[in-house]
Design a protein around this motif. Structure first.
Motif, PDB file in Angstrom:
ATOM      1  N   MET A   1      34.307 -26.513 -33.146  1.00 21.54           N
ATOM      2  CA  MET A   1      34.903 -25.917 -34.336  1.00 21.54           C
ATOM      3  C   MET A   1      34.277 -26.476 -35.611  1.00 21.54           C
ATOM      4  O   MET A   1      33.993 -25.741 -36.552  1.00 21.54           O
ATOM      5  N   THR A   2      34.018 -27.776 -35.621  1.00 16.60           N
ATOM      6  CA  THR A   2      33.384 -28.387 -36.791  1.00 16.60           C
ATOM      7  C   THR A   2      32.006 -27.791 -37.024  1.00 16.60           C
ATOM      8  O   THR A   2      31.597 -27.532 -38.165  1.00 16.60           O
ATOM      9  N   GLY A   3      31.276 -27.548 -35.916  1.00 14.95           N
ATOM     10  CA  GLY A   3      29.947 -26.954 -36.034  1.00 14.95           C
ATOM     11  C   GLY A   3      29.997 -25.570 -36.629  1.00 14.95           C
ATOM     12  O   GLY A   3      29.132 -25.181 -37.416  1.00 14.95           O
ATOM     13  N   VAL A   4      31.021 -24.798 -36.270  1.00 16.85           N
ATOM     14  CA  VAL A   4      31.169 -23.445 -36.813  1.00 16.85           C
ATOM     15  C   VAL A   4      31.569 -23.496 -38.281  1.00 16.85           C
ATOM     16  O   VAL A   4      31.054 -22.723 -39.111  1.00 16.85           O
ATOM     17  N   LEU A   5      32.467 -24.401 -38.617  1.00 15.03           N
ATOM     18  CA  LEU A   5      32.970 -24.477 -39.989  1.00 15.03           C
ATOM     19  C   LEU A   5      31.889 -24.816 -41.003  1.00 15.03           C
ATOM     20  O   LEU A   5      31.994 -24.443 -42.171  1.00 15.03           O
ATOM     21  N   ARG A   6      30.843 -25.515 -40.559  1.00 15.06           N
ATOM     22  CA  ARG A   6      29.801 -25.879 -41.528  1.00 15.06           C
ATOM     23  C   ARG A   6      29.031 -24.652 -42.022  1.00 15.06           C
ATOM     24  O   ARG A   6      28.390 -24.699 -43.081  1.00 15.06           O
ATOM     25  N   PHE A   7      29.105 -23.540 -41.271  1.00 15.61           N
ATOM     26  CA  PHE A   7      28.438 -22.308 -41.710  1.00 15.61           C
ATOM     27  C   PHE A   7      29.317 -21.486 -42.651  1.00 15.61           C
ATOM     28  O   PHE A   7      28.815 -20.597 -43.348  1.00 15.61           O
ATOM     29  N   LEU A   8      30.615 -21.764 -42.650  1.00 19.46           N
ATOM     30  CA  LEU A   8      31.567 -20.890 -43.338  1.00 19.46           C
ATOM     31  C   LEU A   8      31.326 -20.752 -44.842  1.00 19.46           C
ATOM     32  O   LEU A   8      31.323 -19.626 -45.363  1.00 19.46           O
ATOM     33  N   PRO A   9      31.118 -21.848 -45.592  1.00 18.87           N
ATOM     34  CA  PRO A   9      30.935 -21.675 -47.046  1.00 18.87           C
ATOM     35  C   PRO A   9      29.770 -20.747 -47.407  1.00 18.87           C
ATOM     36  O   PRO A   9      29.928 -19.849 -48.248  1.00 18.87           O
ATOM     37  N   GLY A  10      28.620 -20.963 -46.782  1.00 18.30           N
ATOM     38  CA  GLY A  10      27.456 -20.132 -47.105  1.00 18.30           C
ATOM     39  C   GLY A  10      27.628 -18.688 -46.677  1.00 18.30           C
ATOM     40  O   GLY A  10      27.197 -17.760 -47.384  1.00 18.30           O
ATOM     41  N   VAL A  11      28.280 -18.462 -45.519  1.00 17.95           N
ATOM     42  CA  VAL A  11      28.522 -17.095 -45.058  1.00 17.95           C
ATOM     43  C   VAL A  11      29.476 -16.374 -46.007  1.00 17.95           C
ATOM     44  O   VAL A  11      29.256 -15.208 -46.375  1.00 17.95           O
ATOM     45  N   LEU A  12      30.541 -17.062 -46.427  1.00 15.66           N
ATOM     46  CA  LEU A  12      31.492 -16.454 -47.355  1.00 15.66           C
ATOM     47  C   LEU A  12      30.847 -16.161 -48.711  1.00 15.66           C
ATOM     48  O   LEU A  12      31.129 -15.132 -49.334  1.00 15.66           O
ATOM     49  N   LEU A  13      29.993 -17.063 -49.156  1.00 16.61           N
ATOM     50  CA  LEU A  13      29.289 -16.830 -50.418  1.00 16.61           C
ATOM     51  C   LEU A  13      28.386 -15.611 -50.311  1.00 16.61           C
ATOM     52  O   LEU A  13      28.353 -14.765 -51.214  1.00 16.61           O
ATOM     53  N   SER A  14      27.656 -15.498 -49.204  1.00 13.72           N
ATOM     54  CA  SER A  14      26.788 -14.337 -48.987  1.00 13.72           C
ATOM     55  C   SER A  14      27.610 -13.049 -48.944  1.00 13.72           C
ATOM     56  O   SER A  14      27.203 -12.017 -49.500  1.00 13.72           O
TER      57      SER A  14
ATOM     58  N   ILE B   1      24.043 -19.949 -45.585  1.00 15.87           N
ATOM     59  CA  ILE B   1      23.081 -19.060 -46.233  1.00 15.87           C
ATOM     60  C   ILE B   1      21.910 -18.781 -45.300  1.00 15.87           C
ATOM     61  O   ILE B   1      21.450 -17.639 -45.157  1.00 15.87           O
ATOM     62  N   ARG B   2      21.419 -19.833 -44.626  1.00 14.17           N
ATOM     63  CA  ARG B   2      20.314 -19.646 -43.670  1.00 14.17           C
ATOM     64  C   ARG B   2      20.742 -18.741 -42.511  1.00 14.17           C
ATOM     65  O   ARG B   2      19.980 -17.871 -42.080  1.00 14.17           O
ATOM     66  N   LEU B   3      21.958 -18.949 -42.003  1.00 12.15           N
ATOM     67  CA  LEU B   3      22.471 -18.114 -40.916  1.00 12.15           C
ATOM     68  C   LEU B   3      22.555 -16.650 -41.338  1.00 12.15           C
ATOM     69  O   LEU B   3      22.163 -15.738 -40.584  1.00 12.15           O
ATOM     70  N   SER B   4      23.031 -16.407 -42.542  1.00 11.08           N
ATOM     71  CA  SER B   4      23.169 -15.037 -43.030  1.00 11.08           C
ATOM     72  C   SER B   4      21.808 -14.383 -43.238  1.00 11.08           C
ATOM     73  O   SER B   4      21.627 -13.195 -42.935  1.00 11.08           O
ATOM     74  N   ALA B   5      20.853 -15.135 -43.750  1.00 10.75           N
ATOM     75  CA  ALA B   5      19.544 -14.573 -44.071  1.00 10.75           C
ATOM     76  C   ALA B   5      18.742 -14.225 -42.822  1.00 10.75           C
ATOM     77  O   ALA B   5      17.911 -13.312 -42.855  1.00 10.75           O
ATOM     78  N   ARG B   6      18.988 -14.918 -41.706  1.00 12.83           N
ATOM     79  CA  ARG B   6      18.171 -14.684 -40.518  1.00 12.83           C
ATOM     80  C   ARG B   6      18.978 -14.075 -39.374  1.00 12.83           C
ATOM     81  O   ARG B   6      18.732 -12.937 -38.963  1.00 12.83           O
TER      82      ARG B   6
END
Length: 340
Positions: free
Chosen positions: A1-14, A64-69
Motif C-alpha cells: 500500500m505504501t508503494g502505491v501511495l507514493r504514486f498518488l500525488p503525481g497521478v492526482l496532479l496529472s 508524474i512519471r507513471l502517468s507520462a509512460r
C-alpha cells in the motif's frame, strides 16, 4: 500500500491538469463554436506552464512519471478496440496500398528532412511519425519504443499540434482550389489531417460522403502505427539515441506490450467479439488516460530544452506537412476512389 501511495500525488496532479485542459476545451468550443486547440495540446501547455514556475519535488515525480509512460501505454493499447478491419477493407486494394505508400514515403521523407536540418534521430522520428500517421497519438506511441526524452515528446507534439490546426483549415480550401469533389476532398482530409476529430472537421464542408471516406482513410493511417512500432522495436532504441539493451532480447520480446494488445484488440473488434456497448466507455477511458499522460508530459518538460529545439523542429514539422500534402494530392489524382 505504501508503494502505491507514493504514486498518488503525481497521478492526482496529472488528473487535475487534464481536467482543467478538458474544461478549457469545452469553454473554447462554447465561446468560439469550435475547439481550435484540443484538450491534449492544452494539457501539455498547462502542465508546461506550471512546470515553468514550479519544479515538482520527489513527492510528485513518481506519479508524474507513471502517468507520462504507463498510463499512456495503456491508452494506446485500448485504442485498438475502437478500430474495425471491415470498414478498412471496403476501400479496395489500390487505395489501401496508396494510403500505406503515402505514410511510408512521408515517414522516410520527414525523417530525412529532420536529420538534414540537424535534429537528433529521436526528435526527427517523432516529428515524422506525427505528420505521417496521427499526430499526438503516433508521437505518444512511438516515444517509449525509441526511448525518447520527455522534452522531445512535448516539443514534437506542440509543433505538430499547431500545424494540425492549419491543415484542418487548409484542406477544404485546397480541395476547392483544385476542383475536388466530395470524395476527393474526404480522401485529402484522411491522408493529411492528424487527429480523427480533425478529419471530420476538415471534411465537413464537402458533405457527409467526404466525412465518411475521410474517416476510413484516416483509420488506415492509424493502423500503420502498430507495424511501425514493431519495426522500430526491431531496429532498437540505440538507432535513435536511446539506451541500447545489454543483449538483444528474443524476437517475441521486441514488440512493446501495448502494441501487441493494440493489435489483438483490433483483431477482436474486426471479428465482432467486442460488443458495441463497451466502445463508448473504452473511448472515454482512452481520452482520460491520454489527457493525464499529456499533462504529465507537460509537467516533466524543461521549458528551456523545448525552446532550444524550436526553429529546427518547427521547420521539420512544416516541411513534413508539405511533403505529405503533396504525396496525398498525387495519390488522389492518380487513383480511382470508391463511389459514394
Amino acid at each position: 500500500m505504501t508503494g502505491v501511495l507514493r504514486f498518488l500525488p503525481g497521478v492526482l496532479l496529472s488528473a487535475a491538469v487534464g481536467a482543467l485542459a478538458f474544461g478549457a476545451q469545452a469553454l473554447e468550443a462554447r465561446m468560439m463554436g469550435r475547439a481550435w486547440i484540443e484538450a491534449l495540446v492544452l494539457a501539455i501547455l498547462i502542465g508546461a506552464a506550471l512546470r515553468l514556475i514550479w519544479t515538482p519535488s520527489e513527492t510528485w515525480r513518481p506519479g508524474i512519471r507513471l502517468s507520462a509512460r504507463t498510463l499512456l501505454e495503456i491508452a494506446v493499447a485500448l485504442l485498438g478496440a475502437t478500430i474495425s478491419g471491415t470498414a478498412v477493407m471496403a476501400l479496395g486494394p489500390a487505395l489501401l496500398m496508396a494510403v500505406v505508400a503515402v505514410v511510408a514515403l512521408a515517414l522516410i521523407g520527414g525523417y530525412a528532412l529532420g536529420r538534414m536540418l540537424g535534429l537528433a534521430p529521436a526528435m526527427a522520428m517523432l516529428v515524422a511519425c506525427g505528420n505521417a500517421i496521427c499526430g499526438n497519438s503516433a508521437i505518444a506511441a512511438v516515444a517509449p519504443v525509441i526511448r525518447a526524452e520527455g522534452e522531445d515528446v512535448a516539443a514534437a507534439i506542440g509543433f505538430t499540434a499547431v500545424l494540425g490546426i492549419a491543415v484542418v483549415l487548409l484542406v477544404p480550401v485546397v480541395g476547392a482550389l483544385v476542383g475536388f469533389d466530395a470524395l476527393e476532398t474526404g480522401a485529402l482530409a484522411g491522408l493529411t489531417v492528424y487527429a480523427v476529430p480533425q478529419v471530420l472537421a476538415a471534411a465537413a464542408p464537402a458533405g457527409a460522403a467526404a466525412i465518411q471516406l475521410g474517416a476510413i482513410v484516416k483509420l488506415v493511417r492509424v493502423l500503420t502505427l502498430g507495424p511501425l512500432c514493431l519495426i522500430l522495436a526491431l531496429l532498437g532504441p540505440e538507432r535513435f539515441g536511446g539506451e541500447a539493451p545489454g543483449r538483444r532480447p528474443p524476437l517475441h520480446h521486441l514488440a512493446p506490450w501495448f502494441i501487441v494488445v493494440f493489435l489483438i484488440l483490433t483483431a477482436l473488434r474486426s471479428a465482432g467479439l467486442i460488443p458495441e456497448a463497451v466502445l463508448p466507455p473504452l473511448e472515454a477511458t482512452v481520452t482520460v488516460l491520454t489527457l493525464m499522460a499529456m499533462a504529465a508530459l507537460g509537467l516533466s518538460v524543461d521549458p528551456q530544452a523545448v525552446v532550444r529545439a524550436g526553429p529546427r523542429t518547427a521547420a521539420t514539422a512544416a516541411l513534413s506537412a508539405l511533403l505529405i500534402g503533396a504525396l496525398a494530392l498525387v495519390a488522389i489524382l492518380l487513383l480511382p476512389l470508391p463511389t459514394a
